[in-house]
Design an enzyme around this catalytic site. Structure first.
Site, PDB file in Angstrom:
ATOM      1  N   ASP A 226      99.128  62.609 -94.162  1.00 20.91           N
ATOM      2  CA  ASP A 226     100.466  62.462 -94.954  1.00 20.91           C
ATOM      3  C   ASP A 226     100.292  63.667 -95.931  1.00 20.91           C
ATOM      4  O   ASP A 226     100.034  63.451 -97.050  1.00 20.91           O
ATOM      5  CB  ASP A 226     100.366  61.018 -95.548  1.00 20.91           C
ATOM      6  CG  ASP A 226     101.786  60.834 -96.241  1.00 20.91           C
ATOM      7  OD1 ASP A 226     102.648  61.578 -96.331  1.00 20.91           O
ATOM      8  OD2 ASP A 226     102.092  59.446 -96.432  1.00 20.91           O
ATOM      9  N   ARG A 229     102.260  62.613 -99.416  1.00 23.82           N
ATOM     10  CA  ARG A 229     101.311  61.899-100.445  1.00 23.82           C
ATOM     11  C   ARG A 229     100.203  62.689-100.968  1.00 23.82           C
ATOM     12  O   ARG A 229     100.039  62.780-102.184  1.00 23.82           O
ATOM     13  CB  ARG A 229     100.851  60.706 -99.509  1.00 23.82           C
ATOM     14  CG  ARG A 229      99.758  59.907-100.324  1.00 23.82           C
ATOM     15  CD  ARG A 229      98.193  60.277 -99.341  1.00 23.82           C
ATOM     16  NE  ARG A 229      97.302  59.441 -99.885  1.00 23.82           N
ATOM     17  CZ  ARG A 229      95.915  59.727 -99.884  1.00 23.82           C
ATOM     18  NH1 ARG A 229      95.545  60.885 -99.310  1.00 23.82           N
ATOM     19  NH2 ARG A 229      95.193  58.818-100.219  1.00 23.82           N
ATOM     20  N   GLY A 253      89.362  53.578-106.556  1.00 27.05           N
ATOM     21  CA  GLY A 253      89.596  53.424-104.954  1.00 27.05           C
ATOM     22  C   GLY A 253      89.576  54.914-104.301  1.00 27.05           C
ATOM     23  O   GLY A 253      90.760  55.365-103.928  1.00 27.05           O
ATOM     24  N   GLU A 304      85.948  45.845-111.352  1.00 20.27           N
ATOM     25  CA  GLU A 304      85.912  44.618-111.881  1.00 20.27           C
ATOM     26  C   GLU A 304      84.539  43.995-112.157  1.00 20.27           C
ATOM     27  O   GLU A 304      84.147  43.290-113.166  1.00 20.27           O
ATOM     28  CB  GLU A 304      86.849  43.443-111.651  1.00 20.27           C
ATOM     29  CG  GLU A 304      88.378  43.765-111.467  1.00 20.27           C
ATOM     30  CD  GLU A 304      88.792  44.706-110.205  1.00 20.27           C
ATOM     31  OE1 GLU A 304      90.077  44.591-110.078  1.00 20.27           O
ATOM     32  OE2 GLU A 304      88.147  44.773-109.656  1.00 20.27           O
ATOM     33  N   GLU A 319      95.408  56.340-106.007  1.00 22.88           N
ATOM     34  CA  GLU A 319      96.457  56.053-105.181  1.00 22.88           C
ATOM     35  C   GLU A 319      96.466  54.703-104.530  1.00 22.88           C
ATOM     36  O   GLU A 319      95.659  54.183-103.645  1.00 22.88           O
ATOM     37  CB  GLU A 319      96.316  57.322-103.806  1.00 22.88           C
ATOM     38  CG  GLU A 319      97.442  57.467-102.905  1.00 22.88           C
ATOM     39  CD  GLU A 319      97.627  56.234-101.896  1.00 22.88           C
ATOM     40  OE1 GLU A 319      98.161  54.928-102.037  1.00 22.88           O
ATOM     41  OE2 GLU A 319      97.042  56.305-100.785  1.00 22.88           O
ATOM     42  N   GLU A 328      99.060  44.693-100.992  1.00 24.31           N
ATOM     43  CA  GLU A 328      97.618  44.889-101.300  1.00 24.31           C
ATOM     44  C   GLU A 328      97.174  44.558-102.600  1.00 24.31           C
ATOM     45  O   GLU A 328      96.069  44.102-102.801  1.00 24.31           O
ATOM     46  CB  GLU A 328      97.430  46.214-101.024  1.00 24.31           C
ATOM     47  CG  GLU A 328      97.578  46.680 -99.427  1.00 24.31           C
ATOM     48  CD  GLU A 328      96.775  47.960 -99.121  1.00 24.31           C
ATOM     49  OE1 GLU A 328      96.249  48.553-100.079  1.00 24.31           O
ATOM     50  OE2 GLU A 328      97.021  48.555 -97.952  1.00 24.31           O
ATOM     51  N   HIS A 467     103.520  57.879 -94.702  1.00 23.96           N
ATOM     52  CA  HIS A 467     102.953  56.851 -93.890  1.00 23.96           C
ATOM     53  C   HIS A 467     103.119  55.447 -94.213  1.00 23.96           C
ATOM     54  O   HIS A 467     103.086  54.339 -93.637  1.00 23.96           O
ATOM     55  CB  HIS A 467     101.150  56.885 -93.853  1.00 23.96           C
ATOM     56  CG  HIS A 467     100.607  56.486 -95.419  1.00 23.96           C
ATOM     57  ND1 HIS A 467     100.594  57.098 -96.321  1.00 23.96           N
ATOM     58  CD2 HIS A 467      99.944  55.382 -95.608  1.00 23.96           C
ATOM     59  CE1 HIS A 467      99.978  56.487 -97.486  1.00 23.96           C
ATOM     60  NE2 HIS A 467      99.596  55.474 -96.865  1.00 23.96           N
TER      61      HIS A 467
END
Length: 519
Positions: A226, A229, A253, A304, A319, A328, A467
């Site tokens: 993508d 992005r 992430g 966490e 992202e 999500e 996407h």
């Protein structure tokens, strides 16, 4: 109580039934244990007296509660064992939502108290008889319902009342949140209580399927391909090298580590990437392959649950966006990183997002998903329509099918927002720019990197395809419109209480409302 005992003699063969003694009935007396209240230790000789005691002394109607939660024979046993073990108060029990029923787990079939009289009580039959006995007599000339059907109607009414109550509670919480944001707009967000609640709702063992899907190469291949992005992040970093030079960066992430490598290439002193999925092990190999192991450190785990080796970072980048922005629920982790690790005056990227809606007049799309069920190989399947439109779809919207001007329904400042801001309600107006019929509403989001050299990442249907595409909410029936019309609407978006990473969206156009799930 009567029990049957079968006396077995010597059996010579399976076919010789004469070797079996005839079963005989034997009377046996089994002592009945006192029935103890679910909320205190008071006991009664008869179980029915427990319910009367609960209603009189605890002001709680077990009958109404049982109807609301459809407590059949099995669920009643689970409920009793759950209450004995967890010892919930009346107020805690009243806050239980139909979306998440905690006593449904199979573990609650095991008796907490082996001699509990409530476990052998036929609660299902009891509430059935209660409802029938307390119902007003019907005129013989009026239309009657079978007992089973009558109870089903009562349960549906109870369920509807419950959903309305949950919705009203959600609205109260949202109003309170908005009020607090106005009253404390100058204060930095203090979120210790919010994080404790939010993070606890997404336990690692309950969330493994979400992380598992990011362990596969295909999803990362799709995201890296993508260009819109990936290049938005690359441009935000490379066009603002002075911001990253000699700074400590946290990538939430990190996936394959592409953002980590962008930051390292821009001169970051140290980059920490964290990801819970198995892809992080391949990302470590990728970092080594590019000789960036002295700048980039990757960790596996949920942010966490993991303690980083440093107290603060200069930049948090991620992202995190899902379909319709909030799907999500990864934003919770990003905001957690902001409040725990980002220095005062630090940078969060992206730092601003919006959600917009447009009306669609696309008969082909409507035919494919909705009208299709009217005639399926000469058979009617219209009953499927209402089920199909409950699920929002992810589609590439055709620009020529858009019949209204876009309208922003949500704006999010990531430097000051809280997880509660992911649940919102907004009134809007769609200004129609062509004749036709509204067959759906499409939603998309834009993300902004408000830097010295700003960058915008858009999923708008007028921009290059990403996407994420667009999220389409189909209507059951088209709404006729003409150019120049203004259609009043309202959107209510919240997380599913049962699946915290899913979204529940209700859209109202004029006097028509439809609810959707995005999962």
């Amino acid at each position: 109580m009567r029990l049957l005992f079968a006396m077995e003699g010597d059996r010579k063969s399976d076919s010789d039934s004469s070797d079996w003694e005839d079963a005989e009935e034997v009377e046996t007396d089994i002592p009945v244990m006192p029935a103890m209240c679910l909320f205190c230790e008071v006991t009664f000789p008869h179980t029915e007296e427990v319910f009367e005691h609960i209603k009189t002394d605890h002001s709680f109607d077990m009958i109404k509660f049982g109807v609301r939660f459809h407590l059949d024979a099995v669920l009643w046993i689970k409920f009793v064992n759950f209450m004995r073990k967890q010892k919930l108060s009346i107020s805690d029990l009243q806050e239980t939502s139909l979306d998440v029923i905690p006593w449904e787990e199979e573990s609650y079939m095991t008796p907490t108290c082996p001699d509990d009289s409530l476990l052998i009580f036929d609660f299902e039959d009891f509430i059935s008889n209660y409802e029938c006995n307390t119902a007003e007599p019907m005129d013989v000339n009026s239309v009657s319902l079978l007992r089973k059907k009558y109870l089903e109607v009562l349960q549906r009414l109870s369920l509807t009342e419950s959903k309305l109550e949950d919705l009203q509670n959600d609205m109260k919480k949202m109003r309170s949140s908005v009020k607090n944001s106005f009253l404390h707009s100058d204060a930095a967000p203090t979120t210790s209580d919010v994080w404790e609640k939010s993070v606890s709702l997404l336990k690692e063992e309950e969330d493994c399927s979400y992380f598992d899907c990011y362990s596969h190469f295909s999803i990362h291949h799709e995201m890296l391909q993508d260009n819109t992005r990936t290049e938005a992040y690359q441009n935000a970093i490379y066009n603002n090298i002075d911001l990253f030079c000699n700074k400590i960066v946290l990538d939430v992430g990190c996936g394959t580590g592409i953002l980590c490598m962008f930051a390292a290439s821009a001169g970051a002193k140290e980059v920490i990437g964290i990801d819970q999925s198995e892809i992080v092990y391949h990302a470590i190999d990728i970092i080594r392959e590019n000789n960036l192991q002295n700048q980039v450190v990757l960790k596996k785990g949920r942010l966490e649950d993991v303690e980083l080796s440093i107290e603060k970072v200069d930049i948090v980048i991620s992202e995190w966006m899902g379909y319709f922005l909030f799907f999500e629920g990864m934003i919770d982790t990003v905001l957690y990183a902001r409040d725990k690790y980002l220095i005062k005056g630090g940078t969060l990227l992206p730092n601003r997002c919006t959600i917009s809606l447009v009306a669609l007049s696309d008969e082909d799309l409507h035919q494919r998903y909705v009208s299709f069920w009217t005639d399926v190989y000469n058979f009617k399947m219209s009953c499927m329509k209402k089920e199909v439109i409950k699920e929002a779809t992810v589609e590439s919207v055709r620009k020529e099918k858009i019949c209204s001007e876009p309208v922003v329904v949500k704006e999010l400042n990531l430097m000051s927002c809280s997880p509660e801001d992911c649940e919102f309600t907004s009134e809007f107006q769609l200004k129609i720019n062509q004749d036709g019929g509204i067959t759906a509403v499409a939603g998309y989001f834009d993300c902004f990197f408000d830097l010295e050299h700003p960058v915008e990442l858009s999923t708008s249907p007028w921009k290059p395809l990403t996407h994420w595409k667009q999220t389409v909410f189909l209507l059951s029936e088209p709404i006729p419109v003409t150019q120049g019309d203004t259609v009043n609407g309202r959107i209510f978006c919240r997380r599913s209480r049962k699946e915290r990473r899913s979204l529940l969206v209700t859209i109202t156009l004029e006097d028509t409302s439809q609810s959707y799930i995005l999962n």
